[in-house]
Design a protein around this motif. Structure first.
Motif, PDB file in Angstrom:
ATOM      1  N   ALA A   1     -34.351 -62.744  31.867  1.00  0.00           N
ATOM      2  CA  ALA A   1     -34.566 -63.869  30.963  1.00  0.00           C
ATOM      3  C   ALA A   1     -35.565 -63.493  29.881  1.00  0.00           C
ATOM      4  O   ALA A   1     -36.598 -62.862  30.153  1.00  0.00           O
ATOM      5  N   ASP A   2     -35.248 -63.888  28.665  1.00  0.00           N
ATOM      6  CA  ASP A   2     -36.127 -63.631  27.529  1.00  0.00           C
ATOM      7  C   ASP A   2     -37.451 -64.361  27.726  1.00  0.00           C
ATOM      8  O   ASP A   2     -37.491 -65.479  28.226  1.00  0.00           O
ATOM      9  N   ARG A   3     -38.542 -63.727  27.303  1.00  0.00           N
ATOM     10  CA  ARG A   3     -39.870 -64.355  27.428  1.00  0.00           C
ATOM     11  C   ARG A   3     -39.993 -65.582  26.540  1.00  0.00           C
ATOM     12  O   ARG A   3     -40.679 -66.543  26.873  1.00  0.00           O
ATOM     13  N   LEU A   4     -39.339 -65.529  25.389  1.00  0.00           N
ATOM     14  CA  LEU A   4     -39.487 -66.596  24.405  1.00  0.00           C
ATOM     15  C   LEU A   4     -38.347 -67.595  24.523  1.00  0.00           C
ATOM     16  O   LEU A   4     -37.242 -67.262  24.935  1.00  0.00           O
ATOM     17  N   ALA A   5     -38.622 -68.805  24.102  1.00  0.00           N
ATOM     18  CA  ALA A   5     -37.600 -69.845  24.107  1.00  0.00           C
ATOM     19  C   ALA A   5     -36.796 -69.802  22.813  1.00  0.00           C
ATOM     20  O   ALA A   5     -37.289 -69.368  21.768  1.00  0.00           O
ATOM     21  N   TYR A   6     -35.552 -70.223  22.907  1.00  0.00           N
ATOM     22  CA  TYR A   6     -34.685 -70.431  21.745  1.00  0.00           C
ATOM     23  C   TYR A   6     -34.445 -69.155  20.932  1.00  0.00           C
ATOM     24  O   TYR A   6     -34.380 -69.207  19.693  1.00  0.00           O
ATOM     25  N   THR A   7     -34.315 -68.034  21.634  1.00  0.00           N
ATOM     26  CA  THR A   7     -34.036 -66.777  20.953  1.00  0.00           C
ATOM     27  C   THR A   7     -32.553 -66.660  20.652  1.00  0.00           C
ATOM     28  O   THR A   7     -31.720 -66.854  21.527  1.00  0.00           O
ATOM     29  N   GLY A   8     -32.238 -66.295  19.420  1.00  0.00           N
ATOM     30  CA  GLY A   8     -30.843 -66.234  19.004  1.00  0.00           C
ATOM     31  C   GLY A   8     -30.293 -64.834  18.836  1.00  0.00           C
ATOM     32  O   GLY A   8     -29.098 -64.668  18.596  1.00  0.00           O
ATOM     33  N   ALA A   9     -31.143 -63.827  18.976  1.00  0.00           N
ATOM     34  CA  ALA A   9     -30.693 -62.454  18.749  1.00  0.00           C
ATOM     35  C   ALA A   9     -31.373 -61.511  19.732  1.00  0.00           C
ATOM     36  O   ALA A   9     -32.516 -61.722  20.121  1.00  0.00           O
ATOM     37  N   TYR A  10     -30.647 -60.457  20.102  1.00  0.00           N
ATOM     38  CA  TYR A  10     -31.210 -59.452  20.994  1.00  0.00           C
ATOM     39  C   TYR A  10     -32.156 -58.553  20.217  1.00  0.00           C
ATOM     40  O   TYR A  10     -31.850 -58.133  19.097  1.00  0.00           O
ATOM     41  N   ARG A  11     -33.304 -58.244  20.832  1.00  0.00           N
ATOM     42  CA  ARG A  11     -34.269 -57.372  20.171  1.00  0.00           C
ATOM     43  C   ARG A  11     -34.480 -56.113  20.998  1.00  0.00           C
ATOM     44  O   ARG A  11     -34.089 -55.002  20.600  1.00  0.00           O
ATOM     45  N   SER A  12     -35.063 -56.244  22.193  1.00  0.00           N
ATOM     46  CA  SER A  12     -35.225 -55.106  23.086  1.00  0.00           C
ATOM     47  C   SER A  12     -35.455 -55.610  24.497  1.00  0.00           C
ATOM     48  O   SER A  12     -35.768 -56.781  24.715  1.00  0.00           O
ATOM     49  N   SER A  13     -35.321 -54.694  25.462  1.00  0.00           N
ATOM     50  CA  SER A  13     -35.534 -55.078  26.851  1.00  0.00           C
ATOM     51  C   SER A  13     -36.973 -55.502  27.109  1.00  0.00           C
ATOM     52  O   SER A  13     -37.238 -56.265  28.050  1.00  0.00           O
ATOM     53  N   ALA A  14     -37.891 -55.059  26.281  1.00  0.00           N
ATOM     54  CA  ALA A  14     -39.301 -55.423  26.458  1.00  0.00           C
ATOM     55  C   ALA A  14     -39.548 -56.908  26.244  1.00  0.00           C
ATOM     56  O   ALA A  14     -40.581 -57.433  26.665  1.00  0.00           O
ATOM     57  N   ASP A  15     -38.583 -57.570  25.609  1.00  0.00           N
ATOM     58  CA  ASP A  15     -38.734 -58.999  25.352  1.00  0.00           C
ATOM     59  C   ASP A  15     -38.305 -59.848  26.546  1.00  0.00           C
ATOM     60  O   ASP A  15     -38.421 -61.067  26.499  1.00  0.00           O
ATOM     61  N   PHE A  16     -37.842 -59.198  27.609  1.00  0.00           N
ATOM     62  CA  PHE A  16     -37.365 -59.920  28.785  1.00  0.00           C
ATOM     63  C   PHE A  16     -38.432 -59.853  29.871  1.00  0.00           C
ATOM     64  O   PHE A  16     -38.827 -58.765  30.293  1.00  0.00           O
ATOM     65  N   GLY A  17     -38.900 -61.011  30.313  1.00  0.00           N
ATOM     66  CA  GLY A  17     -40.048 -61.045  31.208  1.00  0.00           C
ATOM     67  C   GLY A  17     -39.741 -61.364  32.651  1.00  0.00           C
ATOM     68  O   GLY A  17     -40.566 -61.121  33.525  1.00  0.00           O
ATOM     69  N   SER A  18     -38.569 -61.909  32.934  1.00  0.00           N
ATOM     70  CA  SER A  18     -38.191 -62.246  34.308  1.00  0.00           C
ATOM     71  C   SER A  18     -36.940 -61.457  34.661  1.00  0.00           C
ATOM     72  O   SER A  18     -35.958 -61.481  33.913  1.00  0.00           O
ATOM     73  N   TRP A  19     -36.984 -60.794  35.812  1.00  0.00           N
ATOM     74  CA  TRP A  19     -35.884 -59.924  36.232  1.00  0.00           C
ATOM     75  C   TRP A  19     -35.463 -60.250  37.658  1.00  0.00           C
ATOM     76  O   TRP A  19     -36.298 -60.611  38.499  1.00  0.00           O
ATOM     77  N   GLY A  20     -34.173 -60.090  37.914  1.00  0.00           N
ATOM     78  CA  GLY A  20     -33.677 -60.227  39.266  1.00  0.00           C
ATOM     79  C   GLY A  20     -33.861 -58.936  40.041  1.00  0.00           C
ATOM     80  O   GLY A  20     -34.379 -57.938  39.521  1.00  0.00           O
ATOM     81  N   GLN A  21     -33.395 -58.932  41.280  1.00  0.00           N
ATOM     82  CA  GLN A  21     -33.571 -57.767  42.137  1.00  0.00           C
ATOM     83  C   GLN A  21     -32.460 -56.735  41.954  1.00  0.00           C
ATOM     84  O   GLN A  21     -32.572 -55.609  42.430  1.00  0.00           O
ATOM     85  N   GLY A  22     -31.411 -57.128  41.295  1.00  0.00           N
ATOM     86  CA  GLY A  22     -30.318 -56.203  41.009  1.00  0.00           C
ATOM     87  C   GLY A  22     -29.182 -56.278  42.011  1.00  0.00           C
ATOM     88  O   GLY A  22     -29.371 -56.666  43.162  1.00  0.00           O
ATOM     89  N   THR A  23     -27.995 -55.892  41.564  1.00  0.00           N
ATOM     90  CA  THR A  23     -26.822 -55.820  42.425  1.00  0.00           C
ATOM     91  C   THR A  23     -26.086 -54.520  42.108  1.00  0.00           C
ATOM     92  O   THR A  23     -25.919 -54.163  40.946  1.00  0.00           O
TER      93      THR A  23
END
Length: 126
Positions: free
Chosen positions: A98-120
């Motif tokens: 999940a992106d750290r910021l609200a209401y983001t309309g465009a992809y920037r980089s993975s660094a902007d994502f602050g919540s991650w799942g455990q993976g599958t």
């Protein structure tokens, strides 16, 4: 903070399909853009797909464009990714984020994502 749990991975043969799902909990889900990323053994994590907070914008890595489709259901707080025509090189652990910021309309980089799942794990045999 959004909590994320992925499911739907498995072992398939080349050319087959899988559908990954990411279940989110947390009040902010509907305001956050979401992404799918993957990491193969011995490789860095890479971007796969992005969907904006309202589902209006989708972005895909070139390697999956035309084969993968990301979607979201804000009423169910889920993000899915349909993966068709799978190839052995798609083998990886897949993570939703999940992106750290609200209401983001465009992809920037993975660094902007602050919540991650455990993976599958997705494994595609040739």
């Amino acid at each position: 903070q959004v909590q994320l749990v992925e499911s739907g991975g498995g072992l398939v043969q080349a050319g087959e399909s899988l559908r990954l799902s990411c279940a989110a909990s947390g009040r902010s889900f509907s305001r956050n853009a979401m992404g799918w990323f993957r990491q193969a053994p011995g490789k860095e994590r890479e971007f796969v797909a992005f969907i904006s907070w309202n589902g209006g914008t989708n972005v895909y890595a070139e390697s999956v464009k035309g084969r993968f489709t990301i979607s979201r259901d804000n009423s169910k707080t889920t993000v899915d990714m349909q993966m068709n025509s799978l190839k052995p090189e798609d083998t990886a652990v897949y993570y939703c984020a999940a992106d750290r910021l609200a209401y983001t309309g465009a992809y920037r980089s993975s660094a902007d994502f602050g919540s991650w799942g455990q993976g599958t794990q997705v494994t595609v045999s040739s």
